[in-house]
Design a protein around this motif. Sequence first.
Motif, PDB file in Angstrom:
ATOM      1  N   SER A  47      37.840   8.025 -37.578  1.00 46.71           N
ATOM      2  CA  SER A  47      38.608   9.213 -36.600  1.00 46.71           C
ATOM      3  C   SER A  47      38.541   8.593 -35.298  1.00 46.71           C
ATOM      4  N   GLY A  48      37.330   7.997 -34.645  1.00 41.63           N
ATOM      5  CA  GLY A  48      37.208   7.344 -33.451  1.00 41.63           C
ATOM      6  C   GLY A  48      38.554   6.235 -33.290  1.00 41.63           C
ATOM      7  N   LYS A  49      38.664   5.518 -34.312  1.00 44.24           N
ATOM      8  CA  LYS A  49      39.715   4.468 -34.228  1.00 44.24           C
ATOM      9  C   LYS A  49      41.043   5.032 -34.169  1.00 44.24           C
ATOM     10  N   LEU A  50      41.251   6.067 -35.137  1.00 44.82           N
ATOM     11  CA  LEU A  50      42.462   6.722 -34.932  1.00 44.82           C
ATOM     12  C   LEU A  50      42.887   7.464 -33.248  1.00 44.82           C
ATOM     13  N   ALA A  51      41.654   7.834 -32.740  1.00 43.07           N
ATOM     14  CA  ALA A  51      42.139   8.436 -31.489  1.00 43.07           C
ATOM     15  C   ALA A  51      42.369   7.224 -30.437  1.00 43.07           C
ATOM     16  N   LYS A 271      52.073  12.007 -34.829  1.00 41.30           N
ATOM     17  CA  LYS A 271      51.751  10.673 -35.730  1.00 41.30           C
ATOM     18  C   LYS A 271      50.404  10.671 -35.981  1.00 41.30           C
ATOM     19  N   LEU A 272      49.383  11.002 -34.856  1.00 41.38           N
ATOM     20  CA  LEU A 272      48.025  11.112 -35.215  1.00 41.38           C
ATOM     21  C   LEU A 272      47.590  11.929 -36.331  1.00 41.38           C
ATOM     22  N   ALA A 273      48.523  13.143 -36.645  1.00 36.59           N
ATOM     23  CA  ALA A 273      48.189  13.951 -37.492  1.00 36.59           C
ATOM     24  C   ALA A 273      48.308  13.342 -38.948  1.00 36.59           C
ATOM     25  N   PHE A 274      49.609  12.748 -38.974  1.00 33.19           N
ATOM     26  CA  PHE A 274      50.033  12.098 -40.377  1.00 33.19           C
ATOM     27  C   PHE A 274      49.242  11.028 -40.811  1.00 33.19           C
ATOM     28  N   GLN A 275      48.777  10.148 -39.536  1.00 34.05           N
ATOM     29  CA  GLN A 275      47.907   8.973 -39.944  1.00 34.05           C
ATOM     30  C   GLN A 275      46.351   9.490 -40.397  1.00 34.05           C
ATOM     31  N   THR A 276      45.989  10.442 -39.509  1.00 35.43           N
ATOM     32  CA  THR A 276      44.740  11.060 -39.905  1.00 35.43           C
ATOM     33  C   THR A 276      44.508  11.451 -41.474  1.00 35.43           C
ATOM     34  N   ALA A 277      45.528  12.380 -41.898  1.00 35.78           N
ATOM     35  CA  ALA A 277      45.532  12.604 -43.206  1.00 35.78           C
ATOM     36  C   ALA A 277      45.645  11.703 -44.246  1.00 35.78           C
ATOM     37  N   LEU A 278      46.512  10.736 -44.014  1.00 39.19           N
ATOM     38  CA  LEU A 278      46.787   9.619 -44.988  1.00 39.19           C
ATOM     39  C   LEU A 278      45.642   8.677 -44.872  1.00 39.19           C
ATOM     40  N   THR A 279      45.059   8.180 -43.706  1.00 41.63           N
ATOM     41  CA  THR A 279      44.145   7.172 -43.384  1.00 41.63           C
ATOM     42  C   THR A 279      42.836   7.635 -44.185  1.00 41.63           C
ATOM     43  N   HIS A 280      42.333   9.015 -43.871  1.00 45.47           N
ATOM     44  CA  HIS A 280      41.330   9.450 -44.550  1.00 45.47           C
ATOM     45  C   HIS A 280      41.277   9.615 -46.096  1.00 45.47           C
TER      46      HIS A 280
END
Length: 345
Positions: A47-51, A271-280
């Motif tokens: 999550s820190g990297k996504l932020a 975009k952060l929302a989308f990437q957070t769900a996918l990445t995790h």
Amino acid sequence: MISKFQGGATAAVAIFGMLGLAGLPNSALAQEYTLRIQTHYAPETVSGKLAAQFVDDVQTMSGGRVKIEMFYSSSVVKSVETFDAAATGILDGDMTGGAYQTGKNPAFQFVGDIMGGYDTPWQQYEWLYQGGGYEKANKLYNEYNMQLIGWWIYGQESLASTKPLAGPDDLKEWKFRSPPGLETEIFAELGAKPVVMDFTEVFTALETGIIDGADASSLANNIGLGLYDIGKNATYPGFHSMPSDHLALRKDVWDGLPPDIQRIFQVAMQKLAFQTALTHDVENHKAAQQLKEQGVTLYDWSQEDRQAFRDAAQENWQRWADKTPEARELVDSHLAFMNLLGLVN
């Protein structure tokens, strides 16, 4: 704090025109905005990297007009104090979660961590963007001088524990770190011993035996926090908690941004929302494989055991809904939308 280069663009153009410099690009005349935002996540976590990527997206899309100074690991104030620090001007933005603010109004529980509600991040996003949730949530945020920009949801959390967690019976006398709010009541009813402490204190408390386990974050984030170096048991896939981490800016900061920059924040947040769900989702699968190889036991609770938790949670929703009109409005909205999705009867 938000700052602007002084001087109107019209006056600047006039001066540059007299000097024969009116042909300078618009960016040379544009105002610049600097925002200070804090997150509870460490920079090395997923999550820190996504932020950090969110920060880069906003700065890039704004052509450098927006600069964000991100403070990780709650380095300015404690996680639960981030919202107030932003609302009062110590910071400009909060990138933790609404559930930390249940002491202000119990309604924040239902924009922060619904507990035993939706199954996936996508369902929770659907309520926010398609179920009228954004307007209802922002009415609550605005009462406290804050503007909700959006959510970034990593999915169901996994518990970390030094003791087995095969089912509800193992919760009896289980002492664990809990965030404040509704969760403490649900787990206490199931026999556990929740201890409210700041996100940044979890590792030390687990290492020193103050607690037996922790509700901290997703499986992948928990690895980044080092929790499974100590606790060799985890629940996975998770079932109990799916926090809606947020970006909230002080209201006057948000209102002071021009429409194009507001839109950049909204788009970058989605975009952060989308990437957070996918990445995790991917990183949690990788984490599960890694932890099994390291001898960590992963407990996948049965549907019956999961339902026992959900039933306890939903009974508490009604009790919390009666605490304030705002809480009632949000609970009723969630239940109506969950009924539409077939999640409740």
